[in-house]
Every structure is written in C-alpha cells, then in structure tokens.
Design a protein around this motif. Structure first.
Motif, PDB file in Angstrom:
ATOM      1  N   LEU A 156      -6.750  46.772  20.831  1.00 17.58           N
ATOM      2  CA  LEU A 156      -5.193  46.581  20.506  1.00 17.58           C
ATOM      3  C   LEU A 156      -5.144  45.390  19.434  1.00 17.58           C
ATOM      4  CD1 LEU A 156      -3.522  47.296  23.886  1.00 17.58           C
ATOM      5  CD2 LEU A 156      -3.099  48.537  21.666  1.00 17.58           C
ATOM      6  N   LEU A 157      -5.892  44.312  19.727  1.00 20.99           N
ATOM      7  CA  LEU A 157      -5.604  43.170  18.759  1.00 20.99           C
ATOM      8  C   LEU A 157      -5.622  43.311  17.297  1.00 20.99           C
ATOM      9  CD1 LEU A 157      -7.357  40.676  20.918  1.00 20.99           C
ATOM     10  CD2 LEU A 157      -4.981  41.095  21.036  1.00 20.99           C
ATOM     11  N   PRO A 158      -6.423  43.954  16.638  1.00 17.86           N
ATOM     12  CA  PRO A 158      -6.487  44.341  15.382  1.00 17.86           C
ATOM     13  C   PRO A 158      -5.230  45.140  15.121  1.00 17.86           C
ATOM     14  CG  PRO A 158      -8.751  44.686  16.248  1.00 17.86           C
ATOM     15  CD  PRO A 158      -7.700  44.531  17.442  1.00 17.86           C
ATOM     16  N   GLN A 159      -4.747  45.976  15.748  1.00 15.22           N
ATOM     17  CA  GLN A 159      -3.639  46.832  15.640  1.00 15.22           C
ATOM     18  C   GLN A 159      -2.224  45.895  15.648  1.00 15.22           C
ATOM     19  OE1 GLN A 159      -4.710  49.860  14.913  1.00 15.22           O
ATOM     20  NE2 GLN A 159      -6.527  49.051  15.589  1.00 15.22           N
ATOM     21  N   TRP A 160      -2.315  44.755  16.405  1.00 16.40           N
ATOM     22  CA  TRP A 160      -1.282  43.646  16.400  1.00 16.40           C
ATOM     23  C   TRP A 160      -1.562  42.622  15.460  1.00 16.40           C
ATOM     24  CZ3 TRP A 160      -1.168  44.069  22.281  1.00 16.40           C
ATOM     25  CH2 TRP A 160      -0.361  45.052  22.751  1.00 16.40           C
ATOM     26  N   GLY A 161      -2.364  42.869  14.439  1.00 14.06           N
ATOM     27  CA  GLY A 161      -2.216  41.786  13.335  1.00 14.06           C
ATOM     28  C   GLY A 161      -3.245  40.661  13.674  1.00 14.06           C
ATOM     29  N   VAL A 162      -4.280  40.716  14.712  1.00 15.17           N
ATOM     30  CA  VAL A 162      -5.284  39.748  14.959  1.00 15.17           C
ATOM     31  C   VAL A 162      -6.489  40.243  14.284  1.00 15.17           C
ATOM     32  CG1 VAL A 162      -6.410  38.244  16.389  1.00 15.17           C
ATOM     33  CG2 VAL A 162      -4.040  39.010  16.918  1.00 15.17           C
ATOM     34  N   PRO A 163      -7.027  39.836  13.093  1.00 15.69           N
ATOM     35  CA  PRO A 163      -8.655  40.260  12.680  1.00 15.69           C
ATOM     36  C   PRO A 163      -9.530  39.864  13.843  1.00 15.69           C
ATOM     37  CG  PRO A 163      -7.216  39.210  11.139  1.00 15.69           C
ATOM     38  CD  PRO A 163      -6.518  38.788  12.289  1.00 15.69           C
ATOM     39  N   LEU A 164     -10.165  40.660  14.204  1.00 15.49           N
ATOM     40  CA  LEU A 164     -11.087  40.325  15.680  1.00 15.49           C
ATOM     41  C   LEU A 164     -12.434  40.948  15.443  1.00 15.49           C
ATOM     42  CD1 LEU A 164     -10.780  39.652  18.572  1.00 15.49           C
ATOM     43  CD2 LEU A 164     -10.727  41.935  19.022  1.00 15.49           C
ATOM     44  N   VAL A 184     -15.694  50.119  16.218  1.00 14.36           N
ATOM     45  CA  VAL A 184     -15.360  49.913  14.624  1.00 14.36           C
ATOM     46  C   VAL A 184     -14.153  50.412  14.298  1.00 14.36           C
ATOM     47  CG1 VAL A 184     -16.536  50.334  12.463  1.00 14.36           C
ATOM     48  CG2 VAL A 184     -18.126  49.500  14.336  1.00 14.36           C
ATOM     49  N   ALA A 185     -13.854  51.704  14.736  1.00 16.30           N
ATOM     50  CA  ALA A 185     -12.711  52.551  14.086  1.00 16.30           C
ATOM     51  C   ALA A 185     -11.487  52.334  14.413  1.00 16.30           C
ATOM     52  CB  ALA A 185     -13.203  54.137  14.781  1.00 16.30           C
ATOM     53  N   ALA A 186     -11.559  51.198  15.514  1.00 19.60           N
ATOM     54  CA  ALA A 186     -10.418  50.680  15.723  1.00 19.60           C
ATOM     55  C   ALA A 186     -10.108  49.280  15.051  1.00 19.60           C
ATOM     56  CB  ALA A 186     -10.234  50.194  17.344  1.00 19.60           C
ATOM     57  N   GLY A 187     -11.103  48.811  14.175  1.00 22.93           N
ATOM     58  CA  GLY A 187     -10.799  47.581  13.367  1.00 22.93           C
ATOM     59  C   GLY A 187     -11.575  46.358  13.826  1.00 22.93           C
ATOM     60  N   VAL A 188     -12.561  46.512  14.860  1.00 26.04           N
ATOM     61  CA  VAL A 188     -13.281  45.611  15.606  1.00 26.04           C
ATOM     62  C   VAL A 188     -14.491  45.326  14.724  1.00 26.04           C
ATOM     63  CG1 VAL A 188     -14.058  44.557  17.597  1.00 26.04           C
ATOM     64  CG2 VAL A 188     -11.836  45.802  17.746  1.00 26.04           C
ATOM     65  N   GLY A 189     -14.843  44.257  14.251  1.00 27.21           N
ATOM     66  CA  GLY A 189     -15.918  43.661  13.756  1.00 27.21           C
ATOM     67  C   GLY A 189     -16.898  43.356  14.682  1.00 27.21           C
ATOM     68  N   LEU A 190     -18.303  43.509  14.538  1.00 27.84           N
ATOM     69  CA  LEU A 190     -19.285  43.338  15.563  1.00 27.84           C
ATOM     70  C   LEU A 190     -20.260  42.316  15.290  1.00 27.84           C
ATOM     71  CD1 LEU A 190     -20.222  46.972  16.066  1.00 27.84           C
ATOM     72  CD2 LEU A 190     -18.356  45.910  17.245  1.00 27.84           C
ATOM     73  N   ILE A 191     -20.416  41.267  16.193  1.00 25.53           N
ATOM     74  CA  ILE A 191     -21.453  40.301  16.148  1.00 25.53           C
ATOM     75  C   ILE A 191     -22.262  40.364  16.839  1.00 25.53           C
ATOM     76  CG2 ILE A 191     -21.632  37.688  16.293  1.00 25.53           C
ATOM     77  CD1 ILE A 191     -18.991  37.335  15.393  1.00 25.53           C
ATOM     78  N   GLU A 205     -13.966  30.564  10.604  1.00 27.94           N
ATOM     79  CA  GLU A 205     -13.451  29.707   9.298  1.00 27.94           C
ATOM     80  C   GLU A 205     -13.149  30.592   8.077  1.00 27.94           C
ATOM     81  OE1 GLU A 205     -17.336  28.229   8.305  1.00 27.94           O
ATOM     82  OE2 GLU A 205     -16.872  26.343   9.759  1.00 27.94           O
ATOM     83  N   LEU A 206     -13.330  32.143   8.248  1.00 30.35           N
ATOM     84  CA  LEU A 206     -12.636  33.011   7.374  1.00 30.35           C
ATOM     85  C   LEU A 206     -11.522  33.509   7.967  1.00 30.35           C
ATOM     86  CD1 LEU A 206     -15.900  35.265   6.326  1.00 30.35           C
ATOM     87  CD2 LEU A 206     -14.781  33.544   4.759  1.00 30.35           C
ATOM     88  N   GLY A 207     -10.672  33.111   9.015  1.00 31.09           N
ATOM     89  CA  GLY A 207      -9.679  33.551   9.455  1.00 31.09           C
ATOM     90  C   GLY A 207      -9.571  34.633  10.530  1.00 31.09           C
ATOM     91  N   GLU A 208     -10.818  34.976  10.948  1.00 29.16           N
ATOM     92  CA  GLU A 208     -10.925  36.198  11.888  1.00 29.16           C
ATOM     93  C   GLU A 208     -11.270  35.424  13.249  1.00 29.16           C
ATOM     94  OE1 GLU A 208     -14.577  37.938  10.212  1.00 29.16           O
ATOM     95  OE2 GLU A 208     -13.583  38.435   8.409  1.00 29.16           O
ATOM     96  N   SER A 209     -10.555  36.180  14.067  1.00 23.22           N
ATOM     97  CA  SER A 209     -10.653  35.700  15.696  1.00 23.22           C
ATOM     98  C   SER A 209     -12.080  36.351  16.348  1.00 23.22           C
ATOM     99  CB  SER A 209      -9.443  36.085  16.262  1.00 23.22           C
ATOM    100  OG  SER A 209      -8.345  35.402  15.943  1.00 23.22           O
ATOM    101  N   VAL A 210     -12.767  35.664  17.086  1.00 25.05           N
ATOM    102  CA  VAL A 210     -13.831  36.228  17.820  1.00 25.05           C
ATOM    103  C   VAL A 210     -13.652  36.272  19.347  1.00 25.05           C
ATOM    104  CG1 VAL A 210     -16.247  35.752  18.284  1.00 25.05           C
ATOM    105  CG2 VAL A 210     -15.465  35.041  15.911  1.00 25.05           C
ATOM    106  N   LEU A 211     -13.838  37.192  19.840  1.00 25.93           N
ATOM    107  CA  LEU A 211     -13.829  37.730  21.170  1.00 25.93           C
ATOM    108  C   LEU A 211     -15.235  37.679  21.923  1.00 25.93           C
ATOM    109  CD1 LEU A 211     -11.966  38.795  23.583  1.00 25.93           C
ATOM    110  CD2 LEU A 211     -12.410  41.256  22.781  1.00 25.93           C
ATOM    111  N   MET A 212     -14.987  37.096  22.974  1.00 28.99           N
ATOM    112  CA  MET A 212     -16.229  36.991  23.698  1.00 28.99           C
ATOM    113  C   MET A 212     -16.306  37.179  25.245  1.00 28.99           C
ATOM    114  SD  MET A 212     -18.202  33.233  22.394  1.00 28.99           S
ATOM    115  CE  MET A 212     -18.288  32.863  20.682  1.00 28.99           C
ATOM    116  N   LEU A 213     -17.228  37.947  26.009  1.00 31.62           N
ATOM    117  CA  LEU A 213     -17.093  38.243  27.527  1.00 31.62           C
ATOM    118  C   LEU A 213     -17.923  37.093  28.022  1.00 31.62           C
ATOM    119  CD1 LEU A 213     -17.695  41.765  27.052  1.00 31.62           C
ATOM    120  CD2 LEU A 213     -16.034  41.341  28.638  1.00 31.62           C
ATOM    121  N   LEU A 214     -17.473  36.458  28.915  1.00 31.97           N
ATOM    122  CA  LEU A 214     -17.908  35.072  29.634  1.00 31.97           C
ATOM    123  C   LEU A 214     -18.256  35.203  30.908  1.00 31.97           C
ATOM    124  CD1 LEU A 214     -17.857  32.372  27.572  1.00 31.97           C
ATOM    125  CD2 LEU A 214     -16.219  31.369  29.176  1.00 31.97           C
TER     126      LEU A 214
END
Length: 330
Positions: A156-164, A184-191, A205-214
């Motif tokens: 959902l986050l990329p759909q709401w304007g959060v590059p993820l 990927v189809a939803a707009g999520v980049g993979l690290i 640093e490029l303005g993208e947010s990073v999501l982690m499972l902790l």
C-alpha cells in the motif's frame, strides 16, 4: 502514539528504481510454474468470503495436524504465562489462520485494483509525520513484523506516495515467486541480504524509504540480542546502523486486521528515536531494543495476528548475557 490510515485520495503509483526491481530466487520449470499459476488464479477468482473460509480451514487443519504446534505453544507459554492453556491454544490457532490468509491474499494480482479490504479510517498524526518527512525528498526507515498482513501493508505504501524498498530474502517455488513478482508489480523495490546495509543507506539518501521485518532470528555472529517478550532475541542491527549513518527517522508500520479478519487497518507509530547515550550501552543495541519494544506492544494488543510458530528464540545469546537459569536477561 500511533495512528491509522486509509486511502484518502487516488493511489499514486511509485515504481521501484531499476536497480531494485530484479527478482532473485529459484523459479520452477515452465510447465510446473504455468500449472501452479493457473491453480492460484482459480483460487483468487473465488468470492472473498469463500477464499477467507478456505484460509480459515487451512489454518485450522495445519494447527490440528500439529505442524509446528509445539513451537507455537511453547512460545506462547513463555510470552503469556498468565493466560490459560485454552487461551494460548486459541491465540496459536489465530496465528495459523493469519499465515494462511497472508499466503492466499498475497497471490492475488488484483490486490491494488480493488481496495475494499482497507479499513475506512482517516489518516492520523504519525502517518502525517511520515508523509511530511517523505515530502521533503528524504527517505525513512520503516519497521514491521510477520503480523496481520505485512505483505499488503508494504504494497500500500507506494500507492500512497511513499517510495518503498523492502529488505527480503531470495525465495523459491511457484507460490513464493508469485508473491515476489506481486511486490514488484505493486511498486516495491527489493533489497537482498548481501550488501543490504549499503543498499539501504543508498536508498534512504536517494529519498526512498526502506522496510525491514525485525522479528526474525539471525545467526548470533550477525545479530544483536534485545528483549522481546521477556527473553533476549537475536535481531538484525541493520535498521539501527542505517539510522545512525543516515539520520533517517524510524517508524513502525503494522497491518492490523479487524474482527472479521478480512479488513486491514494500517497503523503507523513514530518516529522512534535512539535512546539517549549511556555509558557502557551500545547505541545500536539500544535503538534496536526500543523499536522491538514497539513491535511487542502491537503484538500484545493482537496476539493472534503474529506468527508464534516461528522459532524466534532459537539462537542463544552469548553466555555473558544469560541469567544463571539460562534465560536471556530481558
């Protein structure tokens, strides 16, 4: 403080950067992949109530057959000693149903076309704080757990304007690869794990947010040990390391199911700062512990939505961090 959110405007698709759209993993043979995808297509075409009923049945069956049930009940006995055995079994069953629901929902390619599964609640303060930060062109660090439906929350986050960009592990098999393709189809980049800290730092640093499972156990040499439900749990230090290097704020983002189990509410809490420096205290461990405490608070509110069947405490901390009885100091 936490806040809930739902789409208040038309979704804004933010595609992942080209360097982060590569899907790593082991795909099945073309024939097996084609057949598996046709079966998954047929399952996704069923009415939502039928799919959810099937998920509940699969979860109940796995619990009844005892698949990792002992692990789940032992974890719950440590986490909730005050609860009765019947209460803990009910929570464990909920965890199995949660897992089945996540799998079935995550293979649906129509997820972001029909958002009827999102709770109709207005954005709140912590979500607005995240959006305000992202609007400056800087990235944030987002944390979640295997809870509710973490896959849908991330999509959902990329759909709401959060590059993820999401920190993930390479997977294999038709079902897992379909889930990854849907990310990927939803707009999520993979690290991926190799070089993850450097990639996450670059993304922020490029303005993208990073999501982690902790909430996953790591080998002791790669982990820090922080309290989680009264026991020390091996946890990735990557989040705190990237936060320290970049100064990016840390937010917890949780996809919480409603009572029916079919509607998702996204809860955002943060920013969660690193605790004040104290002599003899590792700041990376302290920040990791602070964020983990927020995750635990959310799980305690909805215990049936976390995956208790995961061997979260299988990695033992160094002897110096153990009490005489052998339990990790919490």
């Amino acid at each position: 403080m936490s806040s809930s959110l739902s789409p208040s405007s038309s979704p804004t698709h933010v595609p992942p950067a080209p360097r982060l759209s590569q899907v790593m993993g082991e795909r099945p043979s073309p024939v097996v992949g084609w057949l598996a995808n046709r079966v998954m297509d047929a399952l996704c075409a069923l009415p939502a109530s039928v799919r959810d009923g099937f998920a509940r049945f699969v979860g109940w069956l796995a619990f009844t057959l005892g698949i990792r049930r002992r692990v789940a009940l032992e974890n719950l006995a440590h986490a909730f000693p005050e609860k009765s055995e019947a209460e803990r079994r009910s929570i464990a069953l909920g965890a199995y149903i949660t897992m089945a629901r996540v799998v079935i929902e995550s293979i649906d390619t129509r997820d972001l076309v029909n958002l009827s599964w999102v709770a109709p609640e207005a954005p709140g303060g912590d979500w607005e704080a995240l959006k305000a930060h992202v609007a400056t062109g800087r990235g944030a660090l987002l944390v979640t757990a295997h809870f509710g439906n973490w896959e849908r929350a991330g999509k959902l986050l990329p759909q709401w304007g959060v590059p993820l960009d999401a920190l993930v592990r390479p997977l294999k098999g038709a079902l897992n690869m379909r889930i990854v393709d849907n990310r990927v189809a939803a707009g999520v980049g993979l690290i991926y794990p190799k070089g993850a800290i450097a990639q996450a730092q670059e993304a922020v640093e490029l303005g993208e947010s990073v999501l982690m499972l902790l909430d996953q156990a790591l080998p002791a040499k790669a982990a820090v040990f922080v309290p989680f439900f009264g026991r020390l749990a091996s946890t990735t230090p990557a989040l705190a390391v990237v936060a320290q290097r970049t100064g990016a704020p840390v937010f917890v983002v949780m996809g919480v199911r409603d009572a029916s189990g079919r509607i998702l509410r996204i809860e955002v809490e943060g920013p969660i700062p690193a605790p004040p420096a104290q002599e003899g205290q590792d700041p990376i461990v302290a920040h990791t512990a602070a964020v983990t405490a927020v995750l635990e608070r959310h799980i305690r509110r909805h215990p049936g939505q976390w995956l208790w069947l995961h061997r979260r405490w299988k990695v033992q901390p160094p002897a110096a961090q153990l009490t005489p009885g052998g339990e990790g100091r919490g």
